[in-house]
Design a protein around this motif. Structure first.
Motif, PDB file in Angstrom:
ATOM      1  N   MET A 225       0.824  -1.196   0.000  1.00 14.25           N
ATOM      2  CA  MET A 225       0.000   0.000   0.000  1.00 14.25           C
ATOM      3  C   MET A 225       0.871   1.265   0.000  1.00 14.25           C
ATOM      4  SD  MET A 225      -3.131   1.071   0.144  1.00 14.25           S
ATOM      5  CE  MET A 225      -4.163   2.341   0.724  1.00 14.25           C
ATOM      6  N   ILE A 226       1.860   1.302   0.883  1.00 16.00           N
ATOM      7  CA  ILE A 226       2.733   2.473   0.961  1.00 16.00           C
ATOM      8  C   ILE A 226       3.497   2.639  -0.341  1.00 16.00           C
ATOM      9  CG2 ILE A 226       4.760   3.428   2.096  1.00 16.00           C
ATOM     10  CD1 ILE A 226       3.733   2.197   4.703  1.00 16.00           C
ATOM     11  N   GLN A 227       4.074   1.541  -0.834  1.00 16.05           N
ATOM     12  CA  GLN A 227       4.837   1.602  -2.077  1.00 16.05           C
ATOM     13  C   GLN A 227       3.950   2.057  -3.221  1.00 16.05           C
ATOM     14  OE1 GLN A 227       6.600  -2.100  -3.276  1.00 16.05           O
ATOM     15  NE2 GLN A 227       7.885  -1.134  -4.812  1.00 16.05           N
ATOM     16  N   SER A 228       2.729   1.578  -3.254  1.00 16.22           N
ATOM     17  CA  SER A 228       1.796   1.954  -4.302  1.00 16.22           C
ATOM     18  C   SER A 228       1.512   3.451  -4.277  1.00 16.22           C
ATOM     19  CB  SER A 228       0.492   1.168  -4.132  1.00 16.22           C
ATOM     20  OG  SER A 228      -0.485   1.631  -5.016  1.00 16.22           O
ATOM     21  N   SER A 229       1.321   4.009  -3.086  1.00 13.12           N
ATOM     22  CA  SER A 229       1.036   5.443  -3.003  1.00 13.12           C
ATOM     23  C   SER A 229       2.226   6.276  -3.451  1.00 13.12           C
ATOM     24  CB  SER A 229       0.598   5.834  -1.594  1.00 13.12           C
ATOM     25  OG  SER A 229       1.650   5.655  -0.687  1.00 13.12           O
ATOM     26  N   LEU A 230       3.439   5.786  -3.181  1.00 10.39           N
ATOM     27  CA  LEU A 230       4.638   6.498  -3.632  1.00 10.39           C
ATOM     28  C   LEU A 230       4.794   6.414  -5.145  1.00 10.39           C
ATOM     29  CD1 LEU A 230       7.319   5.665  -0.942  1.00 10.39           C
ATOM     30  CD2 LEU A 230       6.285   7.875  -1.416  1.00 10.39           C
ATOM     31  N   ILE A 231       4.585   5.243  -5.700  1.00 13.59           N
ATOM     32  CA  ILE A 231       4.717   5.066  -7.150  1.00 13.59           C
ATOM     33  C   ILE A 231       3.735   5.969  -7.886  1.00 13.59           C
ATOM     34  CG2 ILE A 231       4.345   3.438  -9.045  1.00 13.59           C
ATOM     35  CD1 ILE A 231       5.574   1.278  -7.216  1.00 13.59           C
ATOM     36  N   LYS A 232       2.534   6.072  -7.386  1.00 15.38           N
ATOM     37  CA  LYS A 232       1.529   6.907  -8.040  1.00 15.38           C
ATOM     38  C   LYS A 232       1.821   8.400  -7.875  1.00 15.38           C
ATOM     39  CE  LYS A 232      -2.113   3.476  -7.694  1.00 15.38           C
ATOM     40  NZ  LYS A 232      -3.382   3.099  -7.086  1.00 15.38           N
ATOM     41  N   SER A 233       2.742   8.737  -6.997  1.00 17.65           N
ATOM     42  CA  SER A 233       3.064  10.140  -6.739  1.00 17.65           C
ATOM     43  C   SER A 233       4.435  10.538  -7.257  1.00 17.65           C
ATOM     44  CB  SER A 233       3.002  10.405  -5.233  1.00 17.65           C
ATOM     45  OG  SER A 233       1.731  10.104  -4.732  1.00 17.65           O
ATOM     46  N   LYS A 234       5.118   9.651  -7.987  1.00 15.55           N
ATOM     47  CA  LYS A 234       6.498   9.951  -8.368  1.00 15.55           C
ATOM     48  C   LYS A 234       6.612  11.199  -9.237  1.00 15.55           C
ATOM     49  CE  LYS A 234       6.680   6.721 -12.229  1.00 15.55           C
ATOM     50  NZ  LYS A 234       7.268   5.494 -12.725  1.00 15.55           N
ATOM     51  N   TYR A 235       5.670  11.442 -10.115  1.00 16.11           N
ATOM     52  CA  TYR A 235       5.765  12.626 -10.963  1.00 16.11           C
ATOM     53  C   TYR A 235       5.592  13.904 -10.146  1.00 16.11           C
ATOM     54  CZ  TYR A 235       5.735   9.357 -14.784  1.00 16.11           C
ATOM     55  OH  TYR A 235       6.060   8.330 -15.619  1.00 16.11           O
ATOM     56  N   SER A 236       4.777  13.820  -9.100  1.00 11.08           N
ATOM     57  CA  SER A 236       4.614  14.983  -8.222  1.00 11.08           C
ATOM     58  C   SER A 236       5.915  15.292  -7.495  1.00 11.08           C
ATOM     59  CB  SER A 236       3.503  14.723  -7.199  1.00 11.08           C
ATOM     60  OG  SER A 236       2.270  14.529  -7.852  1.00 11.08           O
ATOM     61  N   LEU A 237       6.698  14.271  -7.208  1.00  5.15           N
ATOM     62  CA  LEU A 237       7.982  14.475  -6.541  1.00  5.15           C
ATOM     63  C   LEU A 237       9.065  14.954  -7.506  1.00  5.15           C
ATOM     64  CD1 LEU A 237       7.927  11.272  -4.332  1.00  5.15           C
ATOM     65  CD2 LEU A 237       7.886  13.624  -3.489  1.00  5.15           C
ATOM     66  N   LEU A 238       8.978  14.556  -8.756  1.00  7.23           N
ATOM     67  CA  LEU A 238      10.029  14.862  -9.718  1.00  7.23           C
ATOM     68  C   LEU A 238       9.824  16.178 -10.468  1.00  7.23           C
ATOM     69  CD1 LEU A 238      10.528  11.275 -11.191  1.00  7.23           C
ATOM     70  CD2 LEU A 238      11.980  12.458  -9.543  1.00  7.23           C
TER      71      LEU A 238
ATOM     72  N   ASP B  93      -0.067  20.543 -11.322  1.00 10.93           N
ATOM     73  CA  ASP B  93      -1.469  20.934 -11.322  1.00 10.93           C
ATOM     74  C   ASP B  93      -2.036  20.657  -9.919  1.00 10.93           C
ATOM     75  OD1 ASP B  93      -2.164  18.177 -11.123  1.00 10.93           O
ATOM     76  OD2 ASP B  93      -2.379  18.000 -13.296  1.00 10.93           O
ATOM     77  N   GLU B  94      -3.297  20.957  -9.701  1.00 11.16           N
ATOM     78  CA  GLU B  94      -3.882  20.850  -8.362  1.00 11.16           C
ATOM     79  C   GLU B  94      -3.851  19.411  -7.827  1.00 11.16           C
ATOM     80  OE1 GLU B  94      -8.014  21.887  -6.023  1.00 11.16           O
ATOM     81  OE2 GLU B  94      -7.649  22.806  -7.961  1.00 11.16           O
ATOM     82  N   LYS B  95      -4.151  18.454  -8.683  1.00 10.98           N
ATOM     83  CA  LYS B  95      -4.153  17.047  -8.267  1.00 10.98           C
ATOM     84  C   LYS B  95      -2.735  16.596  -7.867  1.00 10.98           C
ATOM     85  CE  LYS B  95      -5.404  12.457  -9.951  1.00 10.98           C
ATOM     86  NZ  LYS B  95      -5.897  11.672 -11.102  1.00 10.98           N
ATOM     87  N   GLN B  96      -1.745  16.972  -8.670  1.00 12.66           N
ATOM     88  CA  GLN B  96      -0.357  16.613  -8.363  1.00 12.66           C
ATOM     89  C   GLN B  96       0.112  17.311  -7.087  1.00 12.66           C
ATOM     90  OE1 GLN B  96       1.147  17.906 -12.130  1.00 12.66           O
ATOM     91  NE2 GLN B  96       1.319  15.826 -12.936  1.00 12.66           N
ATOM     92  N   TRP B  97      -0.306  18.554  -6.895  1.00 12.25           N
ATOM     93  CA  TRP B  97       0.058  19.289  -5.684  1.00 12.25           C
ATOM     94  C   TRP B  97      -0.508  18.586  -4.445  1.00 12.25           C
ATOM     95  CZ3 TRP B  97       3.625  22.719  -4.627  1.00 12.25           C
ATOM     96  CH2 TRP B  97       3.572  23.382  -3.403  1.00 12.25           C
ATOM     97  N   CYS B  98      -1.735  18.132  -4.534  1.00 11.16           N
ATOM     98  CA  CYS B  98      -2.365  17.408  -3.417  1.00 11.16           C
ATOM     99  C   CYS B  98      -1.607  16.112  -3.120  1.00 11.16           C
ATOM    100  CB  CYS B  98      -3.824  17.115  -3.719  1.00 11.16           C
ATOM    101  SG  CYS B  98      -4.870  18.592  -3.694  1.00 11.16           S
ATOM    102  N   LYS B  99      -1.205  15.402  -4.175  1.00 12.80           N
ATOM    103  CA  LYS B  99      -0.425  14.176  -3.982  1.00 12.80           C
ATOM    104  C   LYS B  99       0.905  14.480  -3.306  1.00 12.80           C
ATOM    105  CE  LYS B  99      -2.055  11.228  -7.745  1.00 12.80           C
ATOM    106  NZ  LYS B  99      -1.642  10.471  -8.928  1.00 12.80           N
ATOM    107  N   LEU B 100       1.549  15.544  -3.741  1.00 12.14           N
ATOM    108  CA  LEU B 100       2.825  15.935  -3.150  1.00 12.14           C
ATOM    109  C   LEU B 100       2.657  16.246  -1.670  1.00 12.14           C
ATOM    110  CD1 LEU B 100       5.819  16.704  -3.334  1.00 12.14           C
ATOM    111  CD2 LEU B 100       5.075  18.984  -4.067  1.00 12.14           C
ATOM    112  N   GLU B 101       1.656  16.999  -1.333  1.00  9.90           N
ATOM    113  CA  GLU B 101       1.413  17.346   0.074  1.00  9.90           C
ATOM    114  C   GLU B 101       1.099  16.104   0.900  1.00  9.90           C
ATOM    115  OE1 GLU B 101       1.949  20.318   1.592  1.00  9.90           O
ATOM    116  OE2 GLU B 101       2.794  20.812  -0.362  1.00  9.90           O
TER     117      GLU B 101
END
Length: 109
Positions: free
Chosen positions: A1-14, A21-29
């Motif tokens: 679960m944790i790994q999955s949430s990180l993988i789905k957020s990698k573009y927000s980190l990079l 965009d707003e969705k990516q910003w929310c993922k980053l936060e």
């Protein structure tokens, strides 16, 4: 679960924070809140980019880079070692500079 949430957020980190965009910003936060170390690493990445984008002269760029190296050594020891070995050449960037458009392209690619 944790790994999955990180993988789905990698573009927000990079991506550049300013390009999120707003969705990516929310993922980053959400990632920053759940994983403070990753959040700190992301902040250091953004600070590093900012140094090269906004340094006004050699002294400013060099001092900010030295401060960054001190703060980043715990999180990015290999990168800090490499930057330290090549410090003279890297600081030369602040002396010579390159066009902002080219530096932006090099840093974001």
């Amino acid at each position: 679960m944790i790994q999955s949430s990180l993988i789905k957020s990698k573009y927000s980190l990079l991506k550049l924070e300013t390009s999120l965009d707003e969705k990516q910003w929310c993922k980053l936060e959400a990632v920053k809140a759940a994983f403070p170390i990753i959040g700190k690493m992301h902040s250091l990445k953004e600070e590093f980019r900012d140094i090269f984008q906004t340094a006004v002269n050699v002294g400013d760029g060099t001092l900010r880079l030295l401060d960054w190296l001190f703060e980043a050594k715990t999180y990015f020891p290999s990168s800090v070692g490499t930057i330290t070995r090549w410090f003279g050449g890297i600081v030369g960037y602040f002396e010579q500079g390159i066009p902002r458009e080219l530096s932006r392209e090099l840093i974001t690619s």
